[in-house]
Design an enzyme around this catalytic site. Structure first.
Site, PDB file in Angstrom:
ATOM      1  N   VAL A   1       0.864  -1.192   0.000  1.00 25.08           N
ATOM      2  CA  VAL A   1       0.000   0.000   0.000  1.00 25.08           C
ATOM      3  C   VAL A   1       0.892   1.232   0.000  1.00 25.08           C
ATOM      4  O   VAL A   1       1.737   1.403   0.889  1.00 25.08           O
ATOM      5  CB  VAL A   1      -0.921   0.017   1.236  1.00 25.08           C
TER       6      VAL A   1
ATOM      7  N   GLY B   1       2.516  -8.877   6.204  1.00 28.12           N
ATOM      8  CA  GLY B   1       2.907  -8.105   7.382  1.00 28.12           C
ATOM      9  C   GLY B   1       2.721  -6.628   7.117  1.00 28.12           C
ATOM     10  O   GLY B   1       2.931  -6.158   5.997  1.00 28.12           O
ATOM     11  N   GLY B   2       2.299  -5.868   8.146  1.00 29.98           N
ATOM     12  CA  GLY B   2       2.112  -4.432   7.969  1.00 29.98           C
ATOM     13  C   GLY B   2       1.126  -4.136   6.859  1.00 29.98           C
ATOM     14  O   GLY B   2      -0.017  -4.576   6.882  1.00 29.98           O
ATOM     15  N   ASP B   3       1.584  -3.383   5.857  1.00 30.05           N
ATOM     16  CA  ASP B   3       0.721  -3.035   4.717  1.00 30.05           C
ATOM     17  C   ASP B   3       1.095  -3.837   3.478  1.00 30.05           C
ATOM     18  O   ASP B   3       0.835  -3.411   2.347  1.00 30.05           O
ATOM     19  CB  ASP B   3       0.824  -1.530   4.414  1.00 30.05           C
ATOM     20  N   GLU B   4       1.681  -5.003   3.674  1.00 27.18           N
ATOM     21  CA  GLU B   4       2.118  -5.842   2.561  1.00 27.18           C
ATOM     22  C   GLU B   4       1.274  -7.112   2.477  1.00 27.18           C
ATOM     23  O   GLU B   4       0.969  -7.745   3.491  1.00 27.18           O
ATOM     24  CB  GLU B   4       3.596  -6.212   2.728  1.00 27.18           C
TER      25      GLU B   4
END
Length: 279
Positions: free
Chosen positions: A182, A222-225
């Protein structure tokens, strides 16, 4: 002081007491069958767990409480066959209530024989373990899925990735991996707050999941991935375009519209790598 009078076991309980105990027991479904599997008795627990009265079930074949799939697989007959040969047959499987609802039960079918060893019939004892199965399924799901988005987590993704790699090697086939990030998500978190960021990730996850086919996997890396594993490479470009188009519409969160863009990278097996790590 008078000593307690000793009572012999056969003076304390007689067969009618035992029969009453079984008939009124509510925690376990207990019923007896003839040698062909037709129900002869049906206790209170069976009525509670399966919804049928004794009048409704007396004379019916016990396959009535099995799922259609198990009936087609001849599971009821197998239970009788095993218990006849080995004395008992135990398994955990789904049964069907009168209202059509399915429940998980732990069941034991026992062969009943007379003193000469002749088969008289069978008994079956069932215990509803639906709550236990549901709790175990929830634990398994939580261990393999991201708590925020509900998508497969990195562990499940790696398992799927490795399995896809093995199958592709074995069958000399290709597959594709899409890595999605993102754009400027940190800025969104910093300016809008982490709660808004989480809601945004949830919506992005929904849009990604709706962009792929049933046999493909979308996972949160993970995170925005995010990672998408595609079983067929010929749809990679089409799916990538579909994913991009899914982000065109603004995301509305708490009455506010946000426009989101993403970056997508595509790796193909085996051209771009032959291991999970390289891909």
């Amino acid at each position: 002081m008078k000593q307690d009078q000793q009572i012999e076991p056969w003076e304390f309980a007689n067969p009618s007491d035992y029969q009453l105990l079984v008939e009124t027991l509510e925690d376990h479904a207990i019923f007896m069958m003839d040698t062909e599997g037709h129900i002869a008795t049906w206790n209170k627990g069976a009525e509670i767990q399966l919804g049928y009265s004794e009048k409704e079930m007396r004379g019916k074949h016990f396959s009535k409480i099995f799922t259609k799939e198990d009936v087609l697989l001849d599971i009821p007959a197998q239970e009788l066959k095993i218990s006849k040969k080995k004395g008992r047959c135990r398994d955990d499987r789904k049964h069907v209530r009168k209202d059509g609802a399915e429940l998980w039960v732990s069941g034991v079918v026992t062969a009943i024989r007379d003193k000469e060893g002749n088969l008289r019939g069978y008994s079956k004892i069932l215990n509803d373990i639906s709550a236990q199965i549901k709790a175990e399924d929830l634990i398994r799901h939580q261990a393999m899925h991201d708590t925020l988005t509900g998508l497969p987590n990195r562990k499940l993704m790696n398992d799927n990735f490795s399995e896809t790699l093995r199958e592709s090697k074995k069958n000399s086939e290709q597959f594709a991996v899409l890595f999605i990030d993102v754009d400027a998500f940190k800025k969104i978190n910093d300016t809008k707050g982490h709660e808004m960021g989480d809601l945004l990730l949830e919506e992005i996850a929904r849009r990604l999941a709706s962009s792929v086919r049933q046999e493909d996997m979308v996972a949160r890396f993970g995170g925005d991935e995010f990672i998408i594993i595609l079983k067929k490479v010929n749809v990679a470009e089409k799916i990538a375009q579909k994913v991009s188009l899914s982000m065109i519409s603004p995301v509305e969160i708490n009455g506010k519209e946000m426009r989101v863009t993403i970056s997508i990278g595509i790796a193909l097996y085996p051209q771009d790598g032959k291991t999970v790590r390289v891909l």
